[in-house]
Every structure is written in structure tokens, then in C-alpha cells.
Motif scaffolding. Structure first.
Motif, mmCIF file in Angstrom:
data_model
loop_
_atom_site.group_PDB
_atom_site.id
_atom_site.type_symbol
_atom_site.label_atom_id
_atom_site.label_comp_id
_atom_site.label_asym_id
_atom_site.label_seq_id
_atom_site.Cartn_x
_atom_site.Cartn_y
_atom_site.Cartn_z
ATOM 1 N N ARG A 30 3.669 57.518 32.533
ATOM 2 C CA ARG A 30 3.260 59.044 33.009
ATOM 3 C C ARG A 30 2.434 59.434 31.944
ATOM 4 O O ARG A 30 1.608 60.434 32.272
ATOM 5 C CB ARG A 30 4.726 59.406 33.051
ATOM 6 N N THR A 33 -0.828 57.954 32.037
ATOM 7 C CA THR A 33 -1.982 58.521 33.137
ATOM 8 C C THR A 33 -2.378 59.891 32.981
ATOM 9 O O THR A 33 -3.454 60.263 33.109
ATOM 10 C CB THR A 33 -0.880 58.622 34.404
ATOM 11 N N GLU A 37 -6.240 61.323 32.877
ATOM 12 C CA GLU A 37 -6.678 62.164 33.627
ATOM 13 C C GLU A 37 -7.647 63.144 32.750
ATOM 14 O O GLU A 37 -8.653 63.935 33.279
ATOM 15 C CB GLU A 37 -5.551 63.080 34.149
ATOM 16 N N TYR A 56 -7.766 54.294 37.756
ATOM 17 C CA TYR A 56 -6.898 55.510 37.539
ATOM 18 C C TYR A 56 -6.107 55.510 38.598
ATOM 19 O O TYR A 56 -4.606 55.677 38.425
ATOM 20 C CB TYR A 56 -7.478 56.752 37.579
ATOM 21 N N LEU A 59 -2.869 53.148 38.230
ATOM 22 C CA LEU A 59 -2.325 53.565 37.035
ATOM 23 C C LEU A 59 -1.283 54.480 37.714
ATOM 24 O O LEU A 59 -0.073 54.895 37.598
ATOM 25 C CB LEU A 59 -3.050 54.269 36.018
ATOM 26 N N ARG A 60 -1.929 55.471 38.639
ATOM 27 C CA ARG A 60 -1.172 56.531 39.226
ATOM 28 C C ARG A 60 -0.219 56.003 39.919
ATOM 29 O O ARG A 60 1.121 56.864 40.182
ATOM 30 C CB ARG A 60 -2.280 57.455 40.067
ATOM 31 N N GLN A 63 2.740 55.132 38.037
ATOM 32 C CA GLN A 63 3.379 56.419 37.569
ATOM 33 C C GLN A 63 4.235 56.812 38.717
ATOM 34 O O GLN A 63 5.341 57.558 38.307
ATOM 35 C CB GLN A 63 2.448 57.383 37.034
ATOM 36 N N ALA A 110 -4.592 48.207 37.061
ATOM 37 C CA ALA A 110 -5.252 49.072 36.533
ATOM 38 C C ALA A 110 -6.030 48.609 35.368
ATOM 39 O O ALA A 110 -7.058 48.860 35.117
ATOM 40 C CB ALA A 110 -4.201 50.153 35.974
#
Length: 283
Positions: A30, A33, A37, A56, A59-60, A63, A110
Motif C-alpha cells: 500500500r 503504491t 503514484e 503501476y 502494483l495497484r 495493493q 509490476a
């Protein structure tokens, strides 16, 4: 029926510290991520922003992963209570193990996406992380705490691995990818519950769960080293400041820790985002 906890006796010391402990993968990812951002690749290459955004999003996904639901029951209409207990324990075991396995796949995607973007000529992610380690070995201020210890612990889960000096994050990344590849290709053994002499059912598979969990952490730490090296080379730009709403402990220059409850540069936050916040100091 006994407890169905899949954590077992495998609890690395860096996860049990009173302060500066390594966060669990769901909290770790979290924060990483959030860092991603607020960062972007510095490149004019065609499609680079799309490549960054796609990595990304993997990775999201990692998360956003919260639970995996299984139902291992095999009700043929005549199961005994021991069989029902066995399937109940197995269900919880699979939920814990597969949660880390699925997250591991997202994190691998990722990592490999960011590697392809920043190092398109590299042969494999391990090679890139090794280069990042060599570049950053004398930069203690950007080195993530516990990174080598996580790789060393993961190495202990591989009976075929031969110890060769100090563990490296690059070696851990390679092992984590191999672990995921074994599962994808059906070479990983699926653990089952164990029974004792009194036919009581116990959760098992503790080593498998721990290996998958630590593999997730080593890939996250690998991404941090990749980004630290790229930021150091001015190939990744980081924007804004990180506001630590509730504060957290971070390492200090003397080897101890200090409490931070204000803003810090995102470039500095990269080295500490994986640590548990801890309890604030007493006033």
C-alpha cells in the motif's frame, strides 16, 4: 479440531521487533503504491508513460488484494466428522497460502514491467537489481532496512540453495520469481493438513506460506532498490512531500531510531515506507 492458523513457527525476527519492524506485504505494498503514484519516469521514449502506468496498475492490483476464498469441502453425503474437519482446516490453509501466491504474481508483473521500462536491454530482473545494489551499497540513507535479511530468510526455504556469503536482494528476487514460476507450471507441491495419533487435524504448510509471504516482501524491496537507483540517476522524478499523518519510527544515522510526525520528501520516504509505524513515543 485444532486451530487452523497457517502462520506456524516460522516468524522472522525482523517482523517481531517493537519498532522498525518490517510491515506485512499488504501494508508494505500500500505504501509503495502510494509512492509510485507520486513518481514518474524521466524519459522521452515512445509509450514510456503507458508502460509506467501499466506496471503501476499491477502494483495497484497487489495493493487491492484483500482475501482469497476457498471451499475445499468434498461432501459425498457420508463424510465423517474427521473428514469435515480436515476440509475445514485445508480451506483456511489454502486461503492463506494462495493469498500470498496471487499477490506474488501481481508483484512479479509490476517488477518486470518497471525493469523493462527503465532497463529495456537487461536480460532479467535479477541482473538489474544486482546493479542497483552495487550502485547503492555505499548510500546507507537510501538502503531499505532488513532488505538483505528478508532475502537471507527466503533463501533458507530453499533446500537446493547453497549459501554463498552475504545474501543479496538480487538473489532473493530471482528465488521469488522461481517460486512463482514453480506454482504457475504446476511444480509446487500443495500442502495438506496433518493429523496426530488421536486423529486431530492440524494446520500445516507453514514453510510454504512463509516462503510465499517473504517472496512478496523481497520483490517489493527489489522495486524499492530499483527506484532508488533510478532516482539517484535522475531517471525517475518524485513529486510532493509525504505527510506522515500519524507518524512513524525511521532509522537514524547512529543506528537507532527517531520519530517523524511531519512531512518528508518522497525520495527519502522510499527507504522507510516498508516499516511498521510503531507506537508514538511517550510525552
Amino acid at each position: 479440531m485444532t486451530t487452523t492458523s497457517t502462520e506456524g513457527p516460522c516468524q522472522p525476527p525482523y517482523r517481531t521487533l517493537s519498532m522498525l519492524a518490517l510491515a506485512d506485504p499488504e501494508d508494505h505494498v500500500r505504501e509503495l503504491t502510494d509512492w509510485m503514484e507520486h513518481a514518474s519516469a524521466r524519459t522521452e521514449a515512445h509509450g514510456a508513460q503507458n508502460d509506467w502506468d501499466n506496471a503501476y496498475r499491477w502494483l495497484r492490483l497487489a495493493q487491492g488484494l484483500r482475501t482469497i476464498t476457498f471451499d475445499m469441502s468434498y461432501d459425498d453425503g457420508g463424510m465423517c466428522s474427521a473428514g469435515i474437519d480436515f476440509d475445514g482446516v485445508w480451506t483456511e490453509m489454502m486461503e492463506g497460502w494462495q493469498l500470498h501466491q496471487v499477490r506474488l504474481g501481481y508483484l512479479r508483473a509490476a517488477l518486470e514491467g518497471f525493469v523493462r521500462l527503465l532497463h529495456p536491454d537487461a536480460a532479467d530482473p535479477g541482473q538489474v537489481i544486482e546493479a542497483a545494489e552495487q550502485q547503492l551499497q555505499h548510500h546507507a540513507e537510501v538502503w531499505p532496512l532488513h532488505a538483505r535479511e528478508v532475502a537471507e530468510h527466503l533463501g533458507g526455504h530453499s533446500p537446493d540453495r547453497v549459501a554463498s556469503g552475504k545474501a543479496s536482494v538480487a538473489a532473493g528476487v530471482v528465488q521469488a520469481i522461481d517460486l512463482h514460476e514453480n506454482a504457475v507450471q504446476g511444480r509446487a507441491g500443495i500442502p495438506e493438513p496433518a493429523t496426530d495419533a488421536d486423529a486431530r487435524i492440524f494446520a500445516a504448510g507453514h514453510a510454504e506460506v512463509c516462503a510465499a509471504k517473504e517472496a512478496c516482501s523481497v520483490l517489493l524491496l527489489g522495486i524499492q532498490l530499483l527506484m532508488a537507483a533510478a532516482t539517484n540517476e535522475n531517471r525517475v522524478a518524485v513529486f510532493d512531500d509525504k505527510y506522515l499523518l500519524d507518524g512513524k519510527w525511521v532509522p537514524d544515522s547512529s543506528g537507532g531510531s527517531r520519530w517523524v510526525d511531519e512531512e518528508m520528501l518522497y525520495s527519502e520516504y522510499l527507504a522507510v515506507l516498508h516499516l511498521e509505524p510503531g507506537e508514538p513515543p511517550e510525552l
